[in-house]
Motif scaffolding. Structure first.
Motif, PDB file in Angstrom:
ATOM      1  N   LEU A 276      -4.490   2.599   3.441  1.00 34.27           N
ATOM      2  CA  LEU A 276      -3.899   3.485   2.981  1.00 34.27           C
ATOM      3  C   LEU A 276      -5.077   4.719   2.817  1.00 34.27           C
TER       4      LEU A 276
ATOM      5  N   GLN B  38      -5.258   8.182   4.913  1.00 36.04           N
ATOM      6  CA  GLN B  38      -5.481   9.513   4.247  1.00 36.04           C
ATOM      7  C   GLN B  38      -6.786  10.073   4.671  1.00 36.04           C
TER       8      GLN B  38
ATOM      9  N   THR C  59      -5.563  11.933   7.555  1.00 34.18           N
ATOM     10  CA  THR C  59      -4.778  13.020   6.993  1.00 34.18           C
ATOM     11  C   THR C  59      -5.677  14.312   6.879  1.00 34.18           C
TER      12      THR C  59
ATOM     13  N   HIS D  31       0.846  11.527   9.069  1.00 31.21           N
ATOM     14  CA  HIS D  31       1.374  10.067   8.663  1.00 31.21           C
ATOM     15  C   HIS D  31       2.327  10.194   7.730  1.00 31.21           C
ATOM     16  N   CYS D  32       2.835   9.006   7.463  1.00 31.85           N
ATOM     17  CA  CYS D  32       4.015   8.829   6.635  1.00 31.85           C
ATOM     18  C   CYS D  32       3.974   7.349   6.258  1.00 31.85           C
ATOM     19  N   LEU D  33       4.768   7.346   4.788  1.00 28.79           N
ATOM     20  CA  LEU D  33       4.868   5.969   4.313  1.00 28.79           C
ATOM     21  C   LEU D  33       6.269   5.807   4.157  1.00 28.79           C
TER      22      LEU D  33
ATOM     23  N   LEU E 164       3.217   1.795   6.762  1.00 33.32           N
ATOM     24  CA  LEU E 164       2.101   2.821   6.904  1.00 33.32           C
ATOM     25  C   LEU E 164       2.200   3.104   8.453  1.00 33.32           C
TER      26      LEU E 164
ATOM     27  N   CYS F 153       2.048  11.755   4.294  1.00 36.18           N
ATOM     28  CA  CYS F 153       0.712  11.384   3.687  1.00 36.18           C
ATOM     29  C   CYS F 153       0.154  12.693   3.281  1.00 36.18           C
TER      30      CYS F 153
ATOM     31  N   GLY G 171      -4.775   8.210  -1.779  1.00 38.99           N
ATOM     32  CA  GLY G 171      -3.163   8.022  -1.534  1.00 38.99           C
ATOM     33  C   GLY G 171      -2.523   7.874  -2.538  1.00 38.99           C
TER      34      GLY G 171
ATOM     35  N   SER H  43       0.628  10.297  -2.524  1.00 32.18           N
ATOM     36  CA  SER H  43       1.421   9.996  -1.615  1.00 32.18           C
ATOM     37  C   SER H  43       2.150   8.903  -1.710  1.00 32.18           C
TER      38      SER H  43
END
Length: 414
Positions: free
Chosen positions: A243, A247, A250, A256-258, A310, A353, A360, A363
């Motif tokens: 993570l 980040q 980012t 990016h996303c979770l 992730l 993110c 992180g 997020s």
């Protein structure tokens, strides 16, 4: 400076092979490191000892066999090394081919020697051994780890490539020259230069294979230390590192996303299927998640029945599609356990993110809050929280459900 004659050098090679027998027996039997591979390689070095310790011992056998007896240890030693490398590189499909080549080579060499054509027998032997060495070269090259440094790869491949060149060139020399030079040790004491070359090859093979096995073991231990033993997903410690890496990207402007997810009513799953069935259900969930991930995505188990995906370089809208796809696949694929079928659902929280969040924590907290809301609002649904720059361009209202509505799972499946 003292020089070593051929017989002394051959004794050194014999002692080295005997030492490698002890090494592989210790690795396989005492430390239980790749027992089958270690046994094959120990047998290979043991078979090679007579070739160097007593190269003329073949003369003790009936004259009709010619040099056939004396040169068999090299053939069978190469076969066992090839089989050991084959297992070490996890290329099990080649084993029958290697055994077949060895058997045909030995039989052809024997028949030709008994028929009074020792040179033809030598050709068959050299060709068969050359093919085994060539296959081993190919197996190491194709089965090597992608992150293995090139110099190390070349060191591992070099002895087999050199041995292939020697053996195939000898087979060719038997055809072209009336009295070809002998490079295979067996039935005679060769030149010291040839024995030096065999000593180099033996050292590289022994050290290279032992190093390769230990390297694989270290990599395996490292893998286990970062993985959940039940599902194979990243454990909490590995997830935190992954993570933070995401980040860091980012901060450079990447999206990016979770996806946080939690199995609905998992206590009921355990009560219905038992704890072993619950473990099978989590493995079933992991299989579905892996089937809907890309190679660069990462899956982590944060505890119990809670997981996090992730998704690197993934816009939020695409992350939402992934969550919906996983939810649909999970509902459509009931868990099968000892004759029982159970539909399992999950709740999802999808969040981007955030920048200025090096660890992180914000997020992850955002995705976790969305997951909690999905569970309190009825479970079996996906909630999403778009980033500021996506709310206008994508038109996704903040904290909006994805369109899935809570459904009561049935024990009988769909």
């Amino acid at each position: 400076m003292p020089t070593f004659d051929a017989e002394t050098l051959m004794l050194v090679i014999a002692v080295f092979n005997g030492f490698m027998v002890l090494v592989w027996v210790l690795l396989g039997r005492v430390f239980q490191i790749a027992p089958q591979t270690s046994l094959l390689l120990a047998a290979a070095h043991l078979i090679l000892v007579p070739s160097f310790y007593c190269p003329s011992c073949g003369a003790l056998w009936p004259e009709a066999f010619g040099t056939w007896i004396a040169i068999q240890p090299l053939l069978f030693g190469l076969c066992l090394i090839s089989l050991g490398v084959n297992r070490l590189m996890r290329l099990y499909s080649k084993a029958r081919w290697l055994i077949g080549v060895t058997g045909l080579t030995s039989l052809a060499s024997l028949v030709l020697n008994v028929a009074g054509s020792p040179e033809a027998g030598l050709f068959a032997h050299s060709l068969g051994c050359g093919l085994l060495a060539l296959q081993t070269t190919r197996d190491i090259w194709t089965g090597r780890d992608a992150d293995l440094p090139r110099p190390v790869t070349l060191f591992l491949v070099l002895p087999y490539a050199l041995l292939t060149l020697l053996l195939l060139s000898e087979a060719l020399a038997v055809i072209i020259w009336p009295a070809p030079p002998r490079w295979i040790i067996g039935g005679q004491t060769p030149k010291a230069s040839v024995v030096w070359l065999y000593l180099l090859i033996s050292l590289c093979i022994g050290v290279g294979l032992a190093g390769l096995l230990v390297g694989r073991l270290v990599k395996r231990i490292k893998y286990i230390s970062l993985r959940d033993p039940l599902t194979g997903a990243l454990n909490r410690r590995a997830f935190e590192v992954a993570l933070q890496n995401l980040q860091a990207l980012t901060e450079r402007g990447h999206n990016h996303c979770l996806i946080m997810l939690d199995v609905d009513h998992f206590k009921q799953v355990n009560e219905t299927l038992g704890h072993a069935g619950g473990d099978a259900a989590l493995q079933h969930l992991t299989t579905i998640l892996n089937a809907n991930m890309r190679a660069l995505d990462q899956l982590a188990r944060l505890g119990g029945e809670e997981f996090c995906l992730l998704l690197a370089h993934t816009p939020l809208r695409e992350g939402l599609r992934v969550a919906e796809r996983v939810a649909q696949a999970l509902r459509a694929s009931p868990v099968q356990w000892r004759g029982q079928s159970l539909v399992m659902t999950a709740s999802f929280g999808v969040a981007p993110c955030l920048r200025d969040d090096p660890l992180g924590e914000r997020s992850l907290a955002q995705a976790d809050a969305l997951l909690y809301r999905a569970k309190t609002d009825g479970r079996n649904r996906v909630y999403v929280q778009p980033s500021e720059n996506e709310r206008v361009s994508d038109g996704i209202p903040p904290s909006a459900p994805s369109g899935f509505h809570a459904q009561q799972p049935s024990a009988g499946g769909h």
